[in-house]
Scaffold this motif. Structure first.
Motif, PDB file in Angstrom:
ATOM      1  N   ALA A 184       0.834  -1.201   0.000  1.00 56.99           N
ATOM      2  CA  ALA A 184       0.000   0.000   0.000  1.00 56.99           C
ATOM      3  C   ALA A 184       0.868   1.250   0.000  1.00 56.99           C
ATOM      4  O   ALA A 184       1.946   1.276   0.605  1.00 56.99           O
ATOM      5  N   LEU A 185       0.392   2.290  -0.684  1.00 58.06           N
ATOM      6  CA  LEU A 185       1.077   3.582  -0.734  1.00 58.06           C
ATOM      7  C   LEU A 185       0.099   4.678  -0.340  1.00 58.06           C
ATOM      8  O   LEU A 185      -1.110   4.587  -0.622  1.00 58.06           O
ATOM      9  N   SER A 186       0.604   5.727   0.301  1.00 53.61           N
ATOM     10  CA  SER A 186      -0.259   6.797   0.797  1.00 53.61           C
ATOM     11  C   SER A 186      -0.511   7.846  -0.277  1.00 53.61           C
ATOM     12  O   SER A 186       0.321   8.101  -1.152  1.00 53.61           O
ATOM     13  N   ARG A 187      -1.681   8.447  -0.186  1.00 59.16           N
ATOM     14  CA  ARG A 187      -2.130   9.444  -1.167  1.00 59.16           C
ATOM     15  C   ARG A 187      -2.889  10.536  -0.435  1.00 59.16           C
ATOM     16  O   ARG A 187      -3.574  10.281   0.552  1.00 59.16           O
ATOM     17  N   SER A 188      -2.788  11.794  -0.907  1.00 58.80           N
ATOM     18  CA  SER A 188      -3.515  12.891  -0.272  1.00 58.80           C
ATOM     19  C   SER A 188      -3.835  13.976  -1.287  1.00 58.80           C
ATOM     20  O   SER A 188      -3.350  13.948  -2.436  1.00 58.80           O
ATOM     21  N   TYR A 189      -4.643  14.925  -0.840  1.00 58.68           N
ATOM     22  CA  TYR A 189      -5.133  16.012  -1.704  1.00 58.68           C
ATOM     23  C   TYR A 189      -5.142  17.301  -0.886  1.00 58.68           C
ATOM     24  O   TYR A 189      -5.582  17.313   0.264  1.00 58.68           O
ATOM     25  N   ILE A 190      -4.639  18.368  -1.493  1.00 57.66           N
ATOM     26  CA  ILE A 190      -4.651  19.691  -0.863  1.00 57.66           C
ATOM     27  C   ILE A 190      -5.511  20.604  -1.726  1.00 57.66           C
ATOM     28  O   ILE A 190      -5.246  20.779  -2.914  1.00 57.66           O
ATOM     29  N   ARG A 191      -6.532  21.193  -1.128  1.00 57.27           N
ATOM     30  CA  ARG A 191      -7.460  22.047  -1.873  1.00 57.27           C
ATOM     31  C   ARG A 191      -6.958  23.490  -1.894  1.00 57.27           C
ATOM     32  O   ARG A 191      -6.712  24.093  -0.849  1.00 57.27           O
ATOM     33  N   GLY A 192      -6.801  24.044  -3.093  1.00 61.18           N
ATOM     34  CA  GLY A 192      -6.385  25.432  -3.236  1.00 61.18           C
ATOM     35  C   GLY A 192      -7.577  26.355  -3.416  1.00 61.18           C
ATOM     36  O   GLY A 192      -8.509  26.035  -4.159  1.00 61.18           O
ATOM     37  N   LYS A 193      -7.568  27.483  -2.723  1.00 63.51           N
ATOM     38  CA  LYS A 193      -8.637  28.472  -2.831  1.00 63.51           C
ATOM     39  C   LYS A 193      -8.052  29.819  -3.252  1.00 63.51           C
ATOM     40  O   LYS A 193      -6.890  30.126  -2.928  1.00 63.51           O
ATOM     41  N   LEU A 194      -8.841  30.596  -3.941  1.00 71.24           N
ATOM     42  CA  LEU A 194      -8.383  31.904  -4.392  1.00 71.24           C
ATOM     43  C   LEU A 194      -7.967  32.781  -3.212  1.00 71.24           C
ATOM     44  O   LEU A 194      -7.008  33.552  -3.291  1.00 71.24           O
ATOM     45  N   SER A 195      -8.659  32.621  -2.094  1.00 72.86           N
ATOM     46  CA  SER A 195      -8.374  33.439  -0.913  1.00 72.86           C
ATOM     47  C   SER A 195      -7.026  33.101  -0.278  1.00 72.86           C
ATOM     48  O   SER A 195      -6.553  33.831   0.590  1.00 72.86           O
ATOM     49  N   ASP A 196      -6.389  31.994  -0.708  1.00 69.72           N
ATOM     50  CA  ASP A 196      -5.077  31.633  -0.180  1.00 69.72           C
ATOM     51  C   ASP A 196      -3.991  32.618  -0.597  1.00 69.72           C
ATOM     52  O   ASP A 196      -2.930  32.665   0.024  1.00 69.72           O
ATOM     53  N   ASN A 197      -4.259  33.377  -1.663  1.00 72.72           N
ATOM     54  CA  ASN A 197      -3.216  34.256  -2.215  1.00 72.72           C
ATOM     55  C   ASN A 197      -3.650  35.720  -2.169  1.00 72.72           C
ATOM     56  O   ASN A 197      -4.392  36.182  -3.036  1.00 72.72           O
ATOM     57  N   PRO A 198      -3.189  36.478  -1.171  1.00 72.61           N
ATOM     58  CA  PRO A 198      -3.574  37.886  -1.067  1.00 72.61           C
ATOM     59  C   PRO A 198      -2.810  38.789  -2.034  1.00 72.61           C
ATOM     60  O   PRO A 198      -3.089  39.984  -2.099  1.00 72.61           O
TER      61      PRO A 198
END
Length: 280
Positions: A209-223
């Motif tokens: 087994a190998l690990s997997r993940s997801y990071i959600r990007g939002k417009l508000s992350d970048n001022p």
């Protein structure tokens, strides 16, 4: 307001600029899963985070990384351009002929492109510690899975697959399927799940087994985005706007998106007096 500085006021030597990651970039860089995809809205710094990520290991002699875009012009104006801001500060030297940065330790980061499925066979027999894809929905699943097979670990050098992308592109569906647990909110962003070779979620420590993940990007992350950036996205057609502004993986031309079935009068066949023209 900005004050114009004369050349005489500029110090002969300046301290290298310190890079501070944005929220999405911070989570992307901190995630320890074998495979991580940063997806969602346009603008939170996904591509920049991908370029910075290999720098964590360039002090290791055996470290080899490769970062992909679809075409060389895309590669040159995005990833390579960003690398020129960061890599020299770590002692990187760039070779134009091979599009490779070499660091004092001997570590290498190469920038490459994959236009066709057959292009991956250039890497048959190659070994990398780190493989990155920018704008993943523009690549086929075959290209991605093949390059997964090129990742090898050596002593002290971890194995990493990293990718970024908006929910837009010709190969969107397989990407959505691969990370559906997070996209459909059954897993928390940044949480690592473990997958069997068949793609089934299994318990940590299961064989192969190998690990997997997801990071959600939002417009508000970048001022730091320009004031008119949101206005530019708002001017897009409704489907593209939902993908790039809202990071909506389900935005598509379909029921309830652009048209509604009850707006129309339906016929079993084209009327006799319609002439030679018919639209469907």
């Amino acid at each position: 307001a900005r004050r114009v500085v004369s050349p005489a006021e500029v110090p002969a030597k300046t301290t290298p600029q310190v890079w501070v990651p944005l929220p999405m970039q911070r989570d992307f860089l901190a995630c320890g899963a074998y495979e991580v995809f940063a997806g969602g809205a346009a603008g939170p710094g996904k591509s920049e985070g991908l370029v910075v990520a290999p720098l964590r290991w360039v002090h290791l002699e055996g470290f080899r990384a490769v970062l992909f875009r679809n075409t060389f012009p895309e590669l040159e104006r995005t990833l390579i351009a960003k690398s020129r801001r960061f890599y020299p500060q770590r002692g990187g030297k760039y070779r134009e002929t091979s599009h490779t940065w070499t660091f004092p330790s001997g570590a290498e980061v190469t920038f490459a492109y994959l236009e066709r499925d057959a292009d991956v066979h250039r890497y048959q027999g190659a070994e990398f510690s780190f493989v990155g894809f920018d704008e993943l929905p523009h690549f086929t699943e075959y290209q991605y899975r093949y390059m997964l097979s090129r990742i090898r670990g050596t002593d002290g050098v971890p194995m990493r697959m990293r990718a970024t992308g908006n929910p837009d592109g010709p190969h969107l569906e397989w990407v959505r399927e691969r990370f559906k647990e997070w996209i459909e909110n059954r897993a928390v962003d940044g949480e690592a799940l473990w997958y069997s070779p068949d793609g089934e979620v299994v318990t940590k420590g299961a064989p192969n087994a190998l690990s997997r993940s997801y990071i959600r990007g939002k417009l508000s992350d970048n001022p730091y985005l320009p004031d008119n950036y949101v206005a530019q996205l708002m001017a897009l057609d409704p489907v593209t706007r939902a993908k790039l502004l809202d990071g909506d993986w389900d935005a598509c031309v379909g029921e309830g998106k652009l048209f509604h079935r009850d707006w129309w009068v339906h016929f079993d066949a084209a009327p006799d007096d319609i002439g030679p023209r018919c639209r469907a």
